[in-house]
Design an enzyme around this catalytic site. Sequence first.
Site, PDB file in Angstrom:
ATOM      1  NE  ARG A 231       1.148  -4.407  -8.620  1.00  0.00           N
ATOM      2  CZ  ARG A 231      -0.754  -4.501  -9.315  1.00  0.00           C
ATOM      3  NH1 ARG A 231      -0.814  -5.505  -9.105  1.00  0.00           N
ATOM      4  NH2 ARG A 231      -0.582  -2.980  -9.269  1.00  0.00           N
TER       5      ARG A 231
ATOM      6  CE  LYS B 189     -12.152  -0.741   3.939  1.00  0.00           C
ATOM      7  NZ  LYS B 189     -12.083  -0.418   2.864  1.00  0.00           N
TER       8      LYS B 189
HETATM    9  N1  NAP Z   1      -9.321   3.087   4.431  1.00  0.00           N
HETATM   10  C1  NAP Z   1     -10.059   4.136   3.503  1.00  0.00           C
HETATM   11  O1  NAP Z   1     -10.614   4.887   3.636  1.00  0.00           O
HETATM   12  C2  NAP Z   1      -9.627   3.298   2.185  1.00  0.00           C
HETATM   13  C3  NAP Z   1      -9.898   3.791   1.488  1.00  0.00           C
HETATM   14  C4  NAP Z   1      -9.750   3.054   0.167  1.00  0.00           C
HETATM   15  C5  NAP Z   1      -9.321   1.725   0.391  1.00  0.00           C
HETATM   16  N2  NAP Z   1      -8.995   1.039   1.364  1.00  0.00           N
HETATM   17  C6  NAP Z   1      -8.592  -0.668   1.420  1.00  0.00           C
HETATM   18  O2  NAP Z   1      -7.596  -0.056   0.985  1.00  0.00           O
HETATM   19  C7  NAP Z   1      -6.833  -1.605   0.318  1.00  0.00           C
HETATM   20  C8  NAP Z   1      -6.499  -0.784  -1.189  1.00  0.00           C
HETATM   21  O3  NAP Z   1      -7.520  -0.172  -1.888  1.00  0.00           O
HETATM   22  P1  NAP Z   1      -7.398   1.192  -2.920  1.00  0.00           P
HETATM   23  O4  NAP Z   1      -8.322   1.616  -3.314  1.00  0.00           O
HETATM   24  O5  NAP Z   1      -5.903   1.515  -2.470  1.00  0.00           O
HETATM   25  O6  NAP Z   1      -6.789  -0.342  -3.586  1.00  0.00           O
HETATM   26  P2  NAP Z   1      -5.849   0.352  -5.373  1.00  0.00           P
HETATM   27  O7  NAP Z   1      -5.854   1.443  -5.880  1.00  0.00           O
HETATM   28  O8  NAP Z   1      -5.991  -0.627  -6.170  1.00  0.00           O
HETATM   29  O9  NAP Z   1      -4.447   0.163  -5.146  1.00  0.00           O
HETATM   30  C9  NAP Z   1      -3.632  -1.011  -4.702  1.00  0.00           C
HETATM   31  C10 NAP Z   1      -2.772  -1.091  -4.963  1.00  0.00           C
HETATM   32  O10 NAP Z   1      -2.340  -2.837  -4.467  1.00  0.00           O
HETATM   33  C11 NAP Z   1      -0.539  -3.167  -5.098  1.00  0.00           C
HETATM   34  N3  NAP Z   1      -1.006  -4.660  -5.331  1.00  0.00           N
HETATM   35  C12 NAP Z   1      -0.213  -5.963  -5.132  1.00  0.00           C
HETATM   36  N4  NAP Z   1      -0.666  -6.826  -5.470  1.00  0.00           N
HETATM   37  C13 NAP Z   1      -2.043  -6.930  -5.834  1.00  0.00           C
HETATM   38  C14 NAP Z   1      -2.716  -7.452  -7.177  1.00  0.00           C
HETATM   39  N5  NAP Z   1      -2.624  -8.514  -6.866  1.00  0.00           N
HETATM   40  N6  NAP Z   1      -3.423  -6.786  -7.726  1.00  0.00           N
HETATM   41  C15 NAP Z   1      -3.890  -5.356  -7.970  1.00  0.00           C
HETATM   42  N7  NAP Z   1      -3.256  -4.247  -6.909  1.00  0.00           N
HETATM   43  C16 NAP Z   1      -1.993  -5.056  -6.058  1.00  0.00           C
HETATM   44  C17 NAP Z   1      -0.644  -2.269  -6.215  1.00  0.00           C
HETATM   45  O11 NAP Z   1       0.421  -1.181  -6.038  1.00  0.00           O
HETATM   46  P3  NAP Z   1       1.635  -1.365  -6.970  1.00  0.00           P
HETATM   47  O12 NAP Z   1       1.433  -1.456  -8.102  1.00  0.00           O
HETATM   48  O13 NAP Z   1       2.356  -0.488  -6.284  1.00  0.00           O
HETATM   49  O14 NAP Z   1       1.913  -2.823  -6.342  1.00  0.00           O
HETATM   50  C18 NAP Z   1      -2.248  -1.691  -5.830  1.00  0.00           C
HETATM   51  O15 NAP Z   1      -1.642  -0.003  -6.954  1.00  0.00           O
HETATM   52  C19 NAP Z   1      -8.055  -1.803   0.020  1.00  0.00           C
HETATM   53  O16 NAP Z   1      -7.448  -3.081   1.421  1.00  0.00           O
HETATM   54  C20 NAP Z   1      -9.121  -1.013   0.544  1.00  0.00           C
HETATM   55  O17 NAP Z   1     -10.463  -1.555   1.412  1.00  0.00           O
HETATM   56  C21 NAP Z   1      -9.601   1.733   2.570  1.00  0.00           C
END
Ligand code: NAP
Length: 362
Positions: free
Chosen positions: A60, A130
């Site tokens: 973003r 997921k």
């Molecule tokens: N496979 C696994 O082991 C695993 C582990 C944790 C999470 N996940 C999954 O991965 C996804 C993201 O989780 P995360 O822990 O990485 O979350 P996070 O740390 O909050 O990161 C999400 C990123 O998405 C972007 N984004 C785009 N639109 C957004 C919005 N409206 N609000 C907030 N962020 C937005 C932001 O990146 P920018 O600022 O760069 O746009 C933000 O940093 C989730 O669906 C979660 O279930 C999977």
Amino acid sequence: MTESRFVARPDWYTATNPETRAATGAPLRWGVVATGGIARTVTADLALLEDAALHAVSSRRQSTAAAFAADFGFATHYYDGGPDGSGAEGYRQLVNDPDVDVVYVATPHAQHHAVAKAALEAGKHVLCEKSLTINAAEAAELIALARASGLFLMEAVWSRFVPGFQRALQIVDSGEIGDVEWVRADLGFPAPVDETARIWAPAAGGGALLDLTVYPLLWPWATLGKPATVSATGALTAFGVDRQNALTLGYDSGAQAQLMSYLGSFGPRQAVVCGTKGMIETVGSVNNPLELRITIGWDAPRTEVFEVPGRGYTYELREVTRCIQAGLTESPTMPLDDSLAVMELFDDVRRQLGVTYPNDPR
Ligand SMILES: NC(=O)c1ccc[n+]([C@@H]2O[C@H](COP(=O)([O-])OP(=O)(O)OC[C@H]3O[C@@H](n4cnc5c(N)ncnc54)[C@H](OP(=O)(O)O)[C@@H]3O)[C@@H](O)[C@H]2O)c1
């Protein structure tokens, strides 16, 4: 004898297997949408694959896009110069980049549908975090679009591919623990309650169910199949998402499973698969077990230990690579019908718990 589902062939995931590279002979060029926690972890593992080219990242904000690109050596980066700050402009540029073959969607759940849809409409293969979407209606739309377009789509349930999980399924299939009668599995951690954090916010698909339950659910789903009945109870926050949930699954055979997902406490984070001849316990992790303890009858348990490269995500990333290079549009180990069935089960659980999200169908 119980036969487990989605057993992968171990050689699919070895770097030296020529089958994984034969189809195109060229590396896959990846575009990563978002720069948050899991984007960073998975990208570090993606960089371990010799046939992955880190082409583009979108964020973003310009500063986070540029920093992420520099940290991992992406060829280019995109960001949202638009007024709403939604990230839409950045990911639209990324999905329309002709040098991107496959898009990895690492945004919060509620944005998965829009980003994955844009990528598929732009003709790109997709690996989506997921839960695939926040409800079954969104999942069904994405799956239909991918199938109609002949493009690869997979939900990033990395635990299906890790060696500890695959080995547990092999043991079940061998008959060593007999018929599976019951499964118990749990996952969680204490997360400070914050209505605005993605893990809690209703608009982000918050709560333990969409964030965590996919992992404990894997164990009965793989060893017993799709349940005949699901009965759910839960404790909700004041803003209406589940702080914890308890699911009891029933099967026509009489087998049962008990699953617990929680955001308010510590817990064992363990799976136990119990059969008529013995049992398997994970040690240390339910989503990437590095140790299995197997007890047959009244014998002393034996322990099997697994090593994984990086953080354990290379296995799912190699599966995406293998499938796309071989011209497959879905993974036999993580089929789209399973993703849809899990989202339908989650919709049912949310109805039982009384959890709704703003973009659920009215
Ligand atoms: N496979 C696994 O082991 C695993 C582990 C944790 C999470 N996940 C999954 O991965 C996804 C993201 O989780 P995360 O822990 O990485 O979350 P996070 O740390 O909050 O990161 C999400 C990123 O998405 C972007 N984004 C785009 N639109 C957004 C919005 N409206 N609000 C907030 N962020 C937005 C932001 O990146 P920018 O600022 O760069 O746009 C933000 O940093 C989730 O669906 C979660 O279930 C999977």
